[in-house]
Design a protein around this motif. Structure first.
Motif, PDB file in Angstrom:
ATOM      1  N   GLY A   1     -18.261 116.298  54.789  1.00 42.75           N
ATOM      2  CA  GLY A   1     -19.188 115.417  55.475  1.00 42.75           C
ATOM      3  C   GLY A   1     -19.530 115.941  56.856  1.00 42.75           C
ATOM      4  O   GLY A   1     -19.493 117.142  57.122  1.00 42.75           O
ATOM      5  N   LEU A   2     -19.840 115.042  57.755  1.00 44.90           N
ATOM      6  CA  LEU A   2     -20.085 115.407  59.147  1.00 44.90           C
ATOM      7  C   LEU A   2     -18.941 114.941  60.035  1.00 44.90           C
ATOM      8  O   LEU A   2     -19.091 114.845  61.254  1.00 44.90           O
ATOM      9  CB  LEU A   2     -21.415 114.808  59.629  1.00 44.90           C
ATOM     10  CG  LEU A   2     -22.666 115.339  58.912  1.00 44.90           C
ATOM     11  CD1 LEU A   2     -23.922 114.696  59.490  1.00 44.90           C
ATOM     12  CD2 LEU A   2     -22.757 116.856  58.999  1.00 44.90           C
ATOM     13  N   ASN A   3     -17.784 114.665  59.387  1.00 49.35           N
ATOM     14  CA  ASN A   3     -16.610 114.244  60.169  1.00 49.35           C
ATOM     15  C   ASN A   3     -15.336 114.928  59.694  1.00 49.35           C
ATOM     16  O   ASN A   3     -14.262 114.635  60.207  1.00 49.35           O
ATOM     17  CB  ASN A   3     -16.453 112.724  60.100  1.00 49.35           C
ATOM     18  CG  ASN A   3     -16.511 112.184  58.694  1.00 49.35           C
ATOM     19  OD1 ASN A   3     -17.586 112.036  58.127  1.00 49.35           O
ATOM     20  ND2 ASN A   3     -15.358 111.911  58.110  1.00 49.35           N
ATOM     21  N   LEU A   4     -15.431 115.816  58.714  1.00 49.41           N
ATOM     22  CA  LEU A   4     -14.359 116.654  58.195  1.00 49.41           C
ATOM     23  C   LEU A   4     -13.291 115.861  57.455  1.00 49.41           C
ATOM     24  O   LEU A   4     -12.874 116.216  56.368  1.00 49.41           O
ATOM     25  CB  LEU A   4     -13.707 117.480  59.311  1.00 49.41           C
ATOM     26  CG  LEU A   4     -13.053 118.791  58.848  1.00 49.41           C
ATOM     27  CD1 LEU A   4     -14.118 119.754  58.368  1.00 49.41           C
ATOM     28  CD2 LEU A   4     -12.254 119.427  59.962  1.00 49.41           C
ATOM     29  N   ALA A   5     -12.784 114.785  58.059  1.00 53.08           N
ATOM     30  CA  ALA A   5     -11.759 113.947  57.432  1.00 53.08           C
ATOM     31  C   ALA A   5     -11.998 112.502  57.840  1.00 53.08           C
ATOM     32  O   ALA A   5     -12.347 112.222  58.987  1.00 53.08           O
ATOM     33  CB  ALA A   5     -10.358 114.390  57.855  1.00 53.08           C
ATOM     34  N   VAL A   6     -11.821 111.593  56.896  1.00 53.91           N
ATOM     35  CA  VAL A   6     -11.953 110.169  57.193  1.00 53.91           C
ATOM     36  C   VAL A   6     -10.755 109.739  58.038  1.00 53.91           C
ATOM     37  O   VAL A   6      -9.604 110.006  57.683  1.00 53.91           O
ATOM     38  CB  VAL A   6     -12.014 109.337  55.902  1.00 53.91           C
ATOM     39  CG1 VAL A   6     -12.145 107.852  56.230  1.00 53.91           C
ATOM     40  CG2 VAL A   6     -13.175 109.794  55.030  1.00 53.91           C
ATOM     41  N   LEU A   7     -11.019 109.107  59.160  1.00 54.62           N
ATOM     42  CA  LEU A   7      -9.953 108.686  60.063  1.00 54.62           C
ATOM     43  C   LEU A   7      -9.547 107.248  59.760  1.00 54.62           C
ATOM     44  O   LEU A   7     -10.391 106.346  59.744  1.00 54.62           O
ATOM     45  CB  LEU A   7     -10.420 108.798  61.515  1.00 54.62           C
ATOM     46  CG  LEU A   7      -9.354 108.556  62.584  1.00 54.62           C
ATOM     47  CD1 LEU A   7      -8.338 109.690  62.600  1.00 54.62           C
ATOM     48  CD2 LEU A   7     -10.004 108.416  63.957  1.00 54.62           C
ATOM     49  N   ASP A   8      -8.270 107.044  59.485  1.00 55.53           N
ATOM     50  CA  ASP A   8      -7.733 105.693  59.367  1.00 55.53           C
ATOM     51  C   ASP A   8      -7.268 105.216  60.738  1.00 55.53           C
ATOM     52  O   ASP A   8      -6.774 106.010  61.544  1.00 55.53           O
ATOM     53  CB  ASP A   8      -6.531 105.658  58.418  1.00 55.53           C
ATOM     54  CG  ASP A   8      -6.922 105.762  56.961  1.00 55.53           C
ATOM     55  OD1 ASP A   8      -8.087 105.480  56.637  1.00 55.53           O
ATOM     56  OD2 ASP A   8      -6.059 106.123  56.140  1.00 55.53           O
ATOM     57  N   VAL A   9      -7.406 103.930  60.979  1.00 52.61           N
ATOM     58  CA  VAL A   9      -6.871 103.312  62.187  1.00 52.61           C
ATOM     59  C   VAL A   9      -5.721 102.409  61.771  1.00 52.61           C
ATOM     60  O   VAL A   9      -5.838 101.668  60.785  1.00 52.61           O
ATOM     61  CB  VAL A   9      -7.947 102.509  62.939  1.00 52.61           C
ATOM     62  CG1 VAL A   9      -7.339 101.743  64.110  1.00 52.61           C
ATOM     63  CG2 VAL A   9      -9.053 103.441  63.432  1.00 52.61           C
ATOM     64  N   ARG A  10      -4.606 102.473  62.502  1.00 49.08           N
ATOM     65  CA  ARG A  10      -3.450 101.643  62.176  1.00 49.08           C
ATOM     66  C   ARG A  10      -2.911 101.001  63.438  1.00 49.08           C
ATOM     67  O   ARG A  10      -2.825 101.636  64.485  1.00 49.08           O
ATOM     68  CB  ARG A  10      -2.348 102.464  61.500  1.00 49.08           C
ATOM     69  CG  ARG A  10      -1.132 101.614  61.106  1.00 49.08           C
ATOM     70  CD  ARG A  10      -0.106 102.408  60.320  1.00 49.08           C
ATOM     71  NE  ARG A  10       0.663 103.320  61.140  1.00 49.08           N
ATOM     72  CZ  ARG A  10       1.984 103.505  61.038  1.00 49.08           C
ATOM     73  NH1 ARG A  10       2.678 102.824  60.140  1.00 49.08           N
ATOM     74  NH2 ARG A  10       2.609 104.380  61.792  1.00 49.08           N
ATOM     75  N   GLU A  11      -2.537  99.719  63.314  1.00 48.29           N
ATOM     76  CA  GLU A  11      -1.943  98.986  64.427  1.00 48.29           C
ATOM     77  C   GLU A  11      -0.961  97.952  63.899  1.00 48.29           C
ATOM     78  O   GLU A  11      -1.071  97.492  62.751  1.00 48.29           O
ATOM     79  CB  GLU A  11      -3.042  98.313  65.264  1.00 48.29           C
ATOM     80  CG  GLU A  11      -2.567  97.564  66.485  1.00 48.29           C
ATOM     81  CD  GLU A  11      -1.773  98.422  67.465  1.00 48.29           C
ATOM     82  OE1 GLU A  11      -0.563  98.642  67.196  1.00 48.29           O
ATOM     83  OE2 GLU A  11      -2.339  98.854  68.476  1.00 48.29           O
ATOM     84  N   HIS A  12       0.023  97.578  64.719  1.00 42.91           N
ATOM     85  CA  HIS A  12       1.036  96.592  64.350  1.00 42.91           C
ATOM     86  C   HIS A  12       0.417  95.199  64.279  1.00 42.91           C
ATOM     87  O   HIS A  12      -0.424  94.830  65.109  1.00 42.91           O
ATOM     88  CB  HIS A  12       2.169  96.620  65.374  1.00 42.91           C
ATOM     89  CG  HIS A  12       3.404  95.926  64.924  1.00 42.91           C
ATOM     90  ND1 HIS A  12       3.510  94.547  64.877  1.00 42.91           N
ATOM     91  CD2 HIS A  12       4.605  96.411  64.501  1.00 42.91           C
ATOM     92  CE1 HIS A  12       4.722  94.213  64.447  1.00 42.91           C
ATOM     93  NE2 HIS A  12       5.402  95.330  64.208  1.00 42.91           N
ATOM     94  N   SER A  13       0.840  94.419  63.310  1.00 45.05           N
ATOM     95  CA  SER A  13       0.231  93.106  63.066  1.00 45.05           C
ATOM     96  C   SER A  13       0.300  92.187  64.279  1.00 45.05           C
ATOM     97  O   SER A  13      -0.653  91.447  64.561  1.00 45.05           O
ATOM     98  CB  SER A  13       0.916  92.440  61.865  1.00 45.05           C
ATOM     99  OG  SER A  13       2.305  92.293  62.096  1.00 45.05           O
TER     100      SER A  13
END
Length: 732
Positions: free
Chosen positions: A418-430
């Motif tokens: 794509g135009l971002n190389l890898a899909v970035l996941d976002v993670r945070e504590h509940s």
């Protein structure tokens, strides 16, 4: 005495067992390790004198004697000798053995590559699996299974991966040299040894440790190195061979389908990492996008050299000509001289305009300028549209083989990057999200007591009602009064705005999923969905105007949550507003399963058994709501972090869990082992895809009778209970 070479320089560990106990099978590998350790011994003697080399040999011999005699006295001799060493000698000794094992691993990787290259093609993972699926369900069933494939390998940073890129690059060069087998005493062998000696000397003088803590940007650069190599060296052959194998059995990949792609947590994983801020996420996304554009430019440039098809020979294509004219309406590097040069070679001209648009895209990304349709690419789909124009014109004018050949592979490779190389996941504590909402709800003052005093059930009702309403909970309040949020809650909330801005700059494929660590109930997911709505990522006014630009995934880690996995998912999907969000995301619900925290909580056996049972519960809950389940396995390299053979782990999932969708982490500790050498990288991609294809197509019903499954469950529960009791005795 250890083995010696021609000039009587002892090797470091010439008698160490390397990969097994069979001297005939391992003889070539042992010889290579002995060769490398001899060269390392020379480096030690050159750098620190013969005394240091003698010390290494002495400690090696003491250690070997202690191991063979299995006596406490011998072990004590080793400890006493080490304890009396000055810190400088102890450090050099430690580095000597550490570098020996680095070199031994490099040699072993080369021999793994050789064994794979000697394997008959028919015994490789993908051909064998495609043939088995075709035999079982026919061409139509194979095509259906292939259409559902979406395998995602997610690269993560991890503290146990401490190797610097400088070290990894040298080891890669050593492996490249060793791949060319030579005979002892030949000029080729002497030239190799000279190059190896130079690299080993440089490796010895390279500091293995970073003196400053690596930033998320540093970690991202390291992963970009691997991703770039994968897209350049591995993915083209992987996709081309897969297409050919499928076609031989009456199936094919869809034009833009990417059955296996890559993702990343680096720059998006905020749970417990205060250094991952909204600004860091923005920087990492820009680095990824710039790298992806450079890759696409290289791919298109190579095609320009190949597609020398003349319209004088094939005729003009009106659709292609119109597309070129639209591109040339914008000033670019494709000037009048190039237009005249390629006047009769429209495919080269079109590729030239595509390259110009890619360069304009790179400039837009660097400067933050707005997208101009036709001048640059907004997202990967626009680039894919241009590829479709090329392939369509080729097919209409006698170039079907060209359309389905290198240009098709290039299209699919770039569909993956794509135009971002890898899909970035976002993670945070509940709990971070509830902290934000507490300040917002308490500001409104409509609850009968502070938000944080509500029970989990009460919070779920409040959040469900708010998500179903149309009023803004935040509105312009934050702009008018910044004190509503403190520094910590503002930092959490700011990330949602950063996701929204990333979508505008790079397209929605840049960030697709928000993962909620330590999910204990539906309220933890509804909280995130509500904050996303406030940031403009979700709108639910009703009817055709509903939209959701991001998905939400609970992360279930500890035993208590795993045992209630089905109930948690059922409660989430029973909320009408959240169910609408899932519908908008293609009726796909992702759930992440954490291995590390579960193991720390209950031990390896209980953790694995509870995860296995949780998958059954999640499968059944998703089916009741008509939702496709994508399980995200947070596996590490060690057994304690869920590690083990990838192929076996995928096929060990309960029946019906796999429907082509799966994600699993490739943590920093194993990335270099799996992806440094192209052949090993290809092997890992092949076995991952083959396992998912087999599980999706052939493991849709139980392999055992109900009675056998019940008996298996009873036995496993007994083993798990005994293991858990023993583990808690040790842990407590």
């Amino acid at each position: 005495m250890p083995d010696t070479d021609a000039i009587a320089v002892p090797t470091l560990t010439s008698e160490f067992p390397v990969v097994g106990d069979d001297p005939h099978i391992d003889a070539p590998l042992r010889a290579t390790v002995r060769r490398l350790s001899t060269l390392l011994g020379r480096t030690l003697a050159d750098q620190h004198g013969q005394e240091m080399l003698d010390l290494v040999e002495q400690v090696r011999k003491l250690t070997k004697d202690a191991k063979s005699s299995d006596s406490e006295a011998s072990a004590q001799d080793v400890q006493n000798r080490l304890a009396e060493l000055p810190i400088e000698q102890a450090t050099a000794l430690t580095r000597a053995f550490a570098q020996y094992f680095l070199l031994a691993n490099a040699a072993e990787q080369v021999y793994r590559v050789r064994s794979l290259q000697e394997r008959p093609a028919s015994e490789s993972w993908v051909p064998r699996t495609v043939a088995a699926v075709h035999e079982s369900v026919g061409a139509e069933g194979l095509q259906e299974a292939v259409d559902s494939l979406d395998v995602r390998l997610i690269f993560t940073a991890h503290p146990t991966e401490a190797s610097r890129r400088a070290v990894l690059t040298k080891l890669r060069k050593i492996s490249d040299i060793l791949e060319n087998d030579t005979e002892d005493g030949t000029p080729e062998r002497r030239r190799q040894d000279h190059l190896l000696s130079e690299l080993i000397e440089s490796l010895w003088q390279t500091d293995e440790l970073r003196r400053q803590r690596p930033t998320p940007q540093d970690e991202s650069r390291n992963v970009l190195y691997y991703l770039t190599q994968l897209y350049r060296q591995t993915m083209p052959g992987f996709l081309d061979d897969l297409r050919e194998e499928l076609r031989a059995h009456g199936a094919d990949l869809r034009e833009r389908q990417v059955p296996l792609r890559f993702g990343s947590w680096i720059g998006g994983d905020r749970d417990g990492n205060p250094y991952v801020t909204a600004e860091v996420t923005r920087e990492v996304l820009q680095m990824q996008a710039e790298t992806a554009v450079e890759l696409a430019i290289d791919v298109v440039s190579e095609l320009i050299g190949d597609l020398s098809i003349s319209s004088e020979m094939t005729g003009q294509d009106e659709e292609l000509r119109a597309s070129i004219d639209a591109d040339l309406a914008f000033p670019s590097e494709v000037d009048e001289v190039q237009q005249r040069m390629f006047e009769q070679e429209p495919y080269r001209l079109k590729l030239g305009t595509m390259r110009a648009k890619l360069k304009a895209t790179g400039e837009r990304i660097r400067t933050g300028a707005p997208h101009v349709h036709g001048k640059d690419y907004y997202d990967s789909e626009e680039l894919q549209d241009d590829f479709s124009v090329l392939r369509g014109a080729l097919a209409r004018h006698g170039g079907r083989r060209a359309a389905d050949g290198a240009i098709a592979v290039a299209q699919q490779v770039l569909a993956g990057s794509g135009l971002n190389l890898a899909v970035l996941d976002v993670r945070e504590h509940s709990e971070k999200h509830h902290d934000v909402l507490a300040r917002l709800f308490d500001r409104v003052g409509e609850l009968d007591r502070p938000y944080m005093e509500l029970s989990r059930e009460e919070r779920t009702k409040v959040l469900a009602a708010e998500l179903a309403s149309r009023r803004p909970l935040v509105g312009t309040a934050l702009a008018e009064d910044e004190t509503i949020l403190d520094d910590a809650t503002r930092t959490t909330y700011k990330v949602f705005g950063e996701i929204r801005d990333a979508h505008r700059q790079y397209g929605q494929s840049s960030i697709e999923t928000y993962i909620v660590s330590m999910t204990h109930g539906a309220d933890d997911i509804l909280a995130v969905a509500l904050l996303a709505r406030e940031a403009g990522l979700v709108t639910l006014p009703g009817g055709d105007q509903n939209r959701s630009d991001i998905s939400f995934a609970p992360l279930l880690e500890e035993v208590a949550e795993l045992r209630h996995a089905g109930e948690i998912l059922d409660e989430m999907l029973s909320d009408p507003s959240y169910r609408e969000i899932v519908r908008l995301r293609g009726d796909l619900q992702e759930v992440m399963l954490g291995y590390s925290d579960g193991n720390k909580d209950s031990g390896v056996i209980t953790s694995q058994w509870e995860i296995h049972q949780a998958q059954r519960l999640l499968r059944d809950a998703a089916a009741r709501h008509g939702v496709t389940l994508r399980l995200f396995h947070g596996r590490g390299g060690s057994v304690g972090r869920g590690g083990g053979p990838t192929y076996d782990a995928i096929l060990a999932q309960p029946y019906g869990v796999l429907e082509g969708e799966i994600k699993f982490t490739e943590q920093g500790e194993v990335i270099s082992d799996k992806y440094t050498l192209p052949t090993l990288a290809r092997e890992n991609l092949d076995l991952s895809l083959a396992a998912v294809l087999e599980g999706s197509a052939l493991h849709t019903t139980p392999r055992s009778t109900p009675e056998q499954l019940d008996r298996f469950g009873e036995v496993m529960q007994q083993v798990s209970d005994a293991s858990y009791a023993r583990y808690r005795t040790l842990a407590d």
